[in-house]
Design an enzyme around this catalytic site. Structure first.
Site, mmCIF file in Angstrom:
data_model
loop_
_atom_site.group_PDB
_atom_site.id
_atom_site.type_symbol
_atom_site.label_atom_id
_atom_site.label_comp_id
_atom_site.label_asym_id
_atom_site.label_seq_id
_atom_site.Cartn_x
_atom_site.Cartn_y
_atom_site.Cartn_z
ATOM 1 N N GLU A 198 -16.392 -5.073 2.357
ATOM 2 C CA GLU A 198 -15.527 -5.751 1.394
ATOM 3 C C GLU A 198 -16.202 -5.797 0.020
ATOM 4 O O GLU A 198 -17.422 -5.599 -0.086
ATOM 5 C CB GLU A 198 -15.247 -7.177 1.888
ATOM 6 C CG GLU A 198 -14.572 -7.238 3.268
ATOM 7 C CD GLU A 198 -13.076 -6.929 3.243
ATOM 8 O OE1 GLU A 198 -12.647 -6.093 2.418
ATOM 9 O OE2 GLU A 198 -12.348 -7.516 4.056
ATOM 10 N N HIS A 211 -11.953 -1.563 0.054
ATOM 11 C CA HIS A 211 -12.973 -1.485 1.113
ATOM 12 C C HIS A 211 -12.924 -0.153 1.851
ATOM 13 O O HIS A 211 -11.876 0.495 1.945
ATOM 14 C CB HIS A 211 -12.910 -2.685 2.072
ATOM 15 C CG HIS A 211 -11.756 -2.713 3.024
ATOM 16 N ND1 HIS A 211 -11.093 -3.866 3.379
ATOM 17 C CD2 HIS A 211 -11.131 -1.734 3.732
ATOM 18 C CE1 HIS A 211 -10.144 -3.597 4.245
ATOM 19 N NE2 HIS A 211 -10.144 -2.305 4.478
HETATM 20 C C1 F6R Z 1 -10.410 1.001 9.877
HETATM 21 C C2 F6R Z 1 -11.120 0.732 8.623
HETATM 22 C C3 F6R Z 1 -10.416 0.205 7.415
HETATM 23 C C4 F6R Z 1 -9.048 0.854 7.166
HETATM 24 C C5 F6R Z 1 -8.394 0.244 5.935
HETATM 25 C C6 F6R Z 1 -7.000 0.792 5.697
HETATM 26 O O1 F6R Z 1 -11.292 1.464 10.878
HETATM 27 O O2 F6R Z 1 -12.291 0.896 8.591
HETATM 28 O O3 F6R Z 1 -11.240 0.428 6.295
HETATM 29 O O4 F6R Z 1 -9.201 2.226 7.010
HETATM 30 O O5 F6R Z 1 -8.321 -1.134 6.071
HETATM 31 O O6 F6R Z 1 -6.172 0.371 6.731
HETATM 32 P P1 F6R Z 1 -4.708 0.994 6.926
HETATM 33 O O7 F6R Z 1 -4.901 2.414 7.261
HETATM 34 O O8 F6R Z 1 -4.128 0.234 8.084
HETATM 35 O O9 F6R Z 1 -3.982 0.789 5.647
#
Ligand code: F6R
Length: 261
Positions: free
Chosen positions: A143, A138
């Protein structure tokens, strides 16, 4: 797609911060699209350092965040508005009124989505959109199977995403099930996209995004269509790529004007 493989998350975040800092210096009234999550934290720390130590000026910058949980007010410590204030905005000289995060508590969420799109257009569009990558491919909270032409909308979070993000909520049950997110189409409209992905947990999504087919099952693969998308990886997130040597070769043979700061 430009693919930059660095030795560590630290090096990747510092490179990402330099790319954003260069834009802010060249275009002091730039519009930045921002992301939350674990991935960009170090990048924000570096931008804060550049502000404090080198006077990087955010006073004319406008920002739009990718997403927000439905039902969480700005005062909730797990809201993305709180995250941005805490980890970035309150440490730099940005005008808070110029920072935008979708309102997950809006009485009419559909109207909020439309208004968010309008605000981005009124600001002149996004110059650079920062992105992280979900383990399931995503971007934002788009999703798998969501439309690759979507605009800001309300999405149901997948079980995988709930599991991945539940740590900070204490339990899966405490998590909102829905989010407002820029659509994939909204993201693709940014003049430039900068995606960061680090660690072995992202390796499969990285392969699907870069070397897989353009497919709604991996929303990040839509970046293959973007004329100016840069992906920064570390050794472990790039480990499963079939053509990693090719990406390194290209990176090593850039013309001067193509090189990064
Ligand atoms: C956050 C967002 C999500 C995150 C993704 C990765 O604003 O849009 O797409 O970038 O879920 O999350 P992390 O960086 O926590 O692994």
């Amino acid at each position: 797609m430009e693919i930059l493989i660095r030795e560590s998350q630290e090096a990747g975040c510092l490179l990402g911060a330099r790319i954003i800092a260069k834009l802010v210096r060249e275009k002091p009234a730039a519009v930045l699209g921002l992301a939350t999550g674990r991935t960009p934290l170090r990048l924000y720390q570096e931008l804060i350092r550049l502000h404090r130590e080198e006077g990087l000026d955010f006073s004319r910058i406008t920002t739009f965040n990718l997403d927000e949980y439905v039902g969480l007010p700005a005062t909730h410590p797990q809201s993305y508005r709180w995250f941005m204030d805490e980890h970035f905005f309150r440490h730099i000289n940005i005008d808070r009124r110029q920072t935008h995060v979708p309102d997950g508590t809006a009485a009419d969420l559909h109207a909020e989505c439309r208004a968010y799109e309008r605000k981005i257009a009124d600001a002149g569009g996004i110059d650079l959109q920062l992105l992280g990558l979900g383990r399931n491919g995503h971007i934002g909270f788009n999703e798998p199977t969501g439309s690759l032409r979507s605009r800001t909308w309300i999405k149901i979070l997948s079980e995988q995403t709930l599991r991945d993000n539940s740590e900070v909520f204490g339990s899966l049950e405490a998590m909102p099930r829905h989010a407002i997110t820029m659509g994939v189409g909204t993201i693709l409209d940014a003049r430039r996209c900068l995606l960061l992905a680090f660690g072995p947990a992202k390796a499969l999504a990285v392969v699907n995004m870069i070397e897989g087919p353009l497919a709604a099952m991996c929303p990040a693969s839509a970046l293959q269509m973007h004329p100016r998308a840069t992906v920064i990886l570390d050794e472990s997130s790039s480990a499963a790529l079939q053509y990693a040597d090719h990406y390194r070769w290209i990176d090593q043979h850039k013309l001067d004007w193509q090189k990064h700061p």
